[in-house]
Design a protein around this motif. Structure first.
Motif, PDB file in Angstrom:
ATOM      1  N   ASN A 198     119.322  46.862  -3.318  1.00  0.00           N
ATOM      2  CA  ASN A 198     120.271  45.857  -3.828  1.00  0.00           C
ATOM      3  C   ASN A 198     120.334  44.633  -2.926  1.00  0.00           C
ATOM      4  N   ALA A 199     120.385  44.865  -1.616  1.00  0.00           N
ATOM      5  CA  ALA A 199     120.509  43.759  -0.671  1.00  0.00           C
ATOM      6  C   ALA A 199     119.303  42.834  -0.708  1.00  0.00           C
ATOM      7  N   LEU A 200     118.133  43.391  -1.003  1.00  0.00           N
ATOM      8  CA  LEU A 200     116.906  42.588  -1.033  1.00  0.00           C
ATOM      9  C   LEU A 200     116.561  42.091  -2.433  1.00  0.00           C
ATOM     10  N   GLY A 201     117.450  42.336  -3.395  1.00  0.00           N
ATOM     11  CA  GLY A 201     117.183  41.899  -4.764  1.00  0.00           C
ATOM     12  C   GLY A 201     116.084  42.694  -5.443  1.00  0.00           C
ATOM     13  N   LEU A 202     115.916  43.951  -5.035  1.00  0.00           N
ATOM     14  CA  LEU A 202     114.825  44.775  -5.557  1.00  0.00           C
ATOM     15  C   LEU A 202     115.307  45.908  -6.468  1.00  0.00           C
ATOM     16  N   ALA A 203     116.591  45.923  -6.773  1.00  0.00           N
ATOM     17  CA  ALA A 203     117.131  46.953  -7.677  1.00  0.00           C
ATOM     18  C   ALA A 203     116.985  46.478  -9.115  1.00  0.00           C
ATOM     19  N   ARG A 204     115.746  46.410  -9.578  1.00  0.00           N
ATOM     20  CA  ARG A 204     115.481  45.859 -10.913  1.00  0.00           C
ATOM     21  C   ARG A 204     114.198  46.456 -11.468  1.00  0.00           C
ATOM     22  N   GLU A 205     114.024  46.232 -12.764  1.00  0.00           N
ATOM     23  CA  GLU A 205     112.783  46.658 -13.408  1.00  0.00           C
ATOM     24  C   GLU A 205     111.603  45.948 -12.753  1.00  0.00           C
ATOM     25  N   GLY A 206     110.496  46.635 -12.693  1.00  0.00           N
ATOM     26  CA  GLY A 206     109.315  46.015 -12.111  1.00  0.00           C
ATOM     27  C   GLY A 206     109.146  46.293 -10.632  1.00  0.00           C
ATOM     28  N   VAL A 207     110.120  46.984 -10.031  1.00  0.00           N
ATOM     29  CA  VAL A 207     110.016  47.352  -8.618  1.00  0.00           C
ATOM     30  C   VAL A 207     109.802  48.860  -8.525  1.00  0.00           C
ATOM     31  N   LEU A 208     108.838  49.271  -7.714  1.00  0.00           N
ATOM     32  CA  LEU A 208     108.555  50.687  -7.510  1.00  0.00           C
ATOM     33  C   LEU A 208     108.852  51.052  -6.053  1.00  0.00           C
ATOM     34  N   PRO A 209     109.981  51.739  -5.791  1.00  0.00           N
ATOM     35  CA  PRO A 209     110.261  52.190  -4.431  1.00  0.00           C
ATOM     36  C   PRO A 209     109.377  53.401  -4.087  1.00  0.00           C
ATOM     37  N   VAL A 210     108.779  53.375  -2.915  1.00  0.00           N
ATOM     38  CA  VAL A 210     107.949  54.480  -2.426  1.00  0.00           C
ATOM     39  C   VAL A 210     108.567  54.986  -1.127  1.00  0.00           C
ATOM     40  N   TYR A 211     108.913  56.265  -1.074  1.00  0.00           N
ATOM     41  CA  TYR A 211     109.608  56.829   0.090  1.00  0.00           C
ATOM     42  C   TYR A 211     108.805  58.001   0.650  1.00  0.00           C
ATOM     43  N   ALA A 212     108.565  57.987   1.967  1.00  0.00           N
ATOM     44  CA  ALA A 212     107.878  59.089   2.637  1.00  0.00           C
ATOM     45  C   ALA A 212     108.766  59.648   3.738  1.00  0.00           C
ATOM     46  N   GLY A 213     108.923  60.970   3.765  1.00  0.00           N
ATOM     47  CA  GLY A 213     109.728  61.623   4.794  1.00  0.00           C
ATOM     48  C   GLY A 213     109.398  63.095   4.872  1.00  0.00           C
ATOM     49  N   ASP A 214     109.818  63.717   5.962  1.00  0.00           N
ATOM     50  CA  ASP A 214     109.435  65.113   6.184  1.00  0.00           C
ATOM     51  C   ASP A 214     110.602  66.085   6.223  1.00  0.00           C
ATOM     52  N   ASP A 215     111.825  65.590   6.346  1.00  0.00           N
ATOM     53  CA  ASP A 215     112.941  66.469   6.678  1.00  0.00           C
ATOM     54  C   ASP A 215     113.839  66.743   5.475  1.00  0.00           C
ATOM     55  N   LEU A 216     114.735  67.709   5.652  1.00  0.00           N
ATOM     56  CA  LEU A 216     115.701  68.029   4.602  1.00  0.00           C
ATOM     57  C   LEU A 216     116.538  66.810   4.227  1.00  0.00           C
ATOM     58  N   THR A 217     116.876  65.985   5.209  1.00  0.00           N
ATOM     59  CA  THR A 217     117.700  64.809   4.931  1.00  0.00           C
ATOM     60  C   THR A 217     116.981  63.813   4.027  1.00  0.00           C
ATOM     61  N   ASP A 218     115.652  63.872   3.997  1.00  0.00           N
ATOM     62  CA  ASP A 218     114.895  62.969   3.122  1.00  0.00           C
ATOM     63  C   ASP A 218     114.960  63.411   1.664  1.00  0.00           C
ATOM     64  N   GLU A 219     115.336  64.657   1.429  1.00  0.00           N
ATOM     65  CA  GLU A 219     115.432  65.142   0.053  1.00  0.00           C
ATOM     66  C   GLU A 219     116.475  64.355  -0.742  1.00  0.00           C
ATOM     67  N   ASP A 220     117.520  63.847  -0.058  1.00  0.00           N
ATOM     68  CA  ASP A 220     118.508  63.023  -0.763  1.00  0.00           C
ATOM     69  C   ASP A 220     117.858  61.771  -1.334  1.00  0.00           C
ATOM     70  N   ALA A 221     116.938  61.186  -0.571  1.00  0.00           N
ATOM     71  CA  ALA A 221     116.221  60.003  -1.060  1.00  0.00           C
ATOM     72  C   ALA A 221     115.263  60.378  -2.184  1.00  0.00           C
ATOM     73  N   PHE A 222     114.594  61.525  -2.046  1.00  0.00           N
ATOM     74  CA  PHE A 222     113.687  61.966  -3.109  1.00  0.00           C
ATOM     75  C   PHE A 222     114.450  62.118  -4.431  1.00  0.00           C
TER      76      PHE A 222
END
Length: 270
Positions: A198-222
């Motif tokens: 939202n802060a970067l103006g990327l919460a819109r159609e046409g944007v693909l967020p890619v998230y990489a993480g290894d821990d249980l806490t990253d599951e919230d982002a997944f």
């Protein structure tokens, strides 16, 4: 949710992944420990390799990049040492954008005295357990037990549980050989990703967020990005269920994946 071993490897599926990115702006979110830097016995020594730092520098020239970590924000920035990226420390309670402007969750700030008290009590309760270590972050207290005798691990957890029972406005989080005492607020890495988008103006159609993480806490982002982004789990020493779409074997495969993203963008900048 499926076991990590059943998640397809991202590098083997690169062509399919690349097709999903066609015609979309890609925004990259990366955990730190176990993702950009290997897990090490002493967390203070979890430094970026020269190769990974060079890769991140090139990546940030082509894509919006955010580093999302349980680390305290100043510590995280000190490890990464890159300008022009967003940082989300303390599992997203403390965020700084690429322009240096910050965000701290007000509800979390109100609980700082509670965290101070929990820190004091944990220090007393863990004094007799060799190898345990407290790490105070602005918005949490981490109890590291990687160097505690395996048989005394449950004892560490009992101390943490007893302290949290006296502080019901705090909750217990977890990671690899660490317990985190955090404000009991509906805020986590997934919420931090949404805030940055939202802060970067990327919460819109046409944007693909890619998230990489290894821990249980990253599951919230997944879970937050399910159906609208791509999530990649970095396999670690513990086999567990995951919501990730794809997997990377280790930190070196993370770097190779980021290099593919750089090559895909060619000489263009973001």
């Amino acid at each position: 949710m499926r076991s990590m071993r059943d998640v397809p490897l991202a590098l083997a599926q690169w062509e399919a992944l690349s097709r999903r990115m066609e015609g979309r702006q890609v925004a990259i979110f990366l955990d730190y420990d176990g993702t950009l830097s290997p897990i090490v016995p002493n967390p203070d020594e979890a430094r970026l390799s020269d190769a990974m730092r060079a890769t991140l520098l090139e990546l940030a020239r082509r894509y919006p990049v955010a580093i999302v970590s349980g680390r305290d924000l100043p510590v995280l920035k000190g490890f990464v040492r890159l300008e022009g990226v967003s940082y989300a420390g303390s599992h997203g309670f403390d965020i700084e954008g690429p322009d240096g402007r910050g965000f701290q969750l007000e509800e979390g700030k109100a609980l700082l005295p509670e965290l101070d008290a929990a820190e004091r009590e944990l220090s007393v309760g863990l004094a007799g357990i060799p190898g345990s270590r407290l790490e105070r972050k602005r918005f949490s207290v981490a109890v590291h037990w990687r160097h505690v005798e395996e048989a005394r691990g449950p004892e560490v957890e009992r101390v943490v549980d007893a302290v949290l029972a006296r502080h019901p406005r705090l909750r217990k989080g977890g990671g690899k050989k660490v317990f985190e005492c955090q404000p009991d607020i509906d805020w986590h890495k997934g919420r931090a990703v949404e805030w940055v988008l939202n802060a970067l103006g990327l919460a819109r159609e046409g944007v693909l967020p890619v998230y990489a993480g290894d821990d249980l806490t990253d599951e919230d982002a997944f879970q937050t990005l399910k159906g609208r982004g791509l999530s990649l789990v970095v396999r670690g020493e513990v086999e567990r269920p995951t919501e990730a779409d794809f997997a990377l074997k280790d930190v070196e495969e993370v770097r190779r994946f980021l290099e593919l993203l750089i090559a895909r963008a060619g000489g263009t900048s973001r």
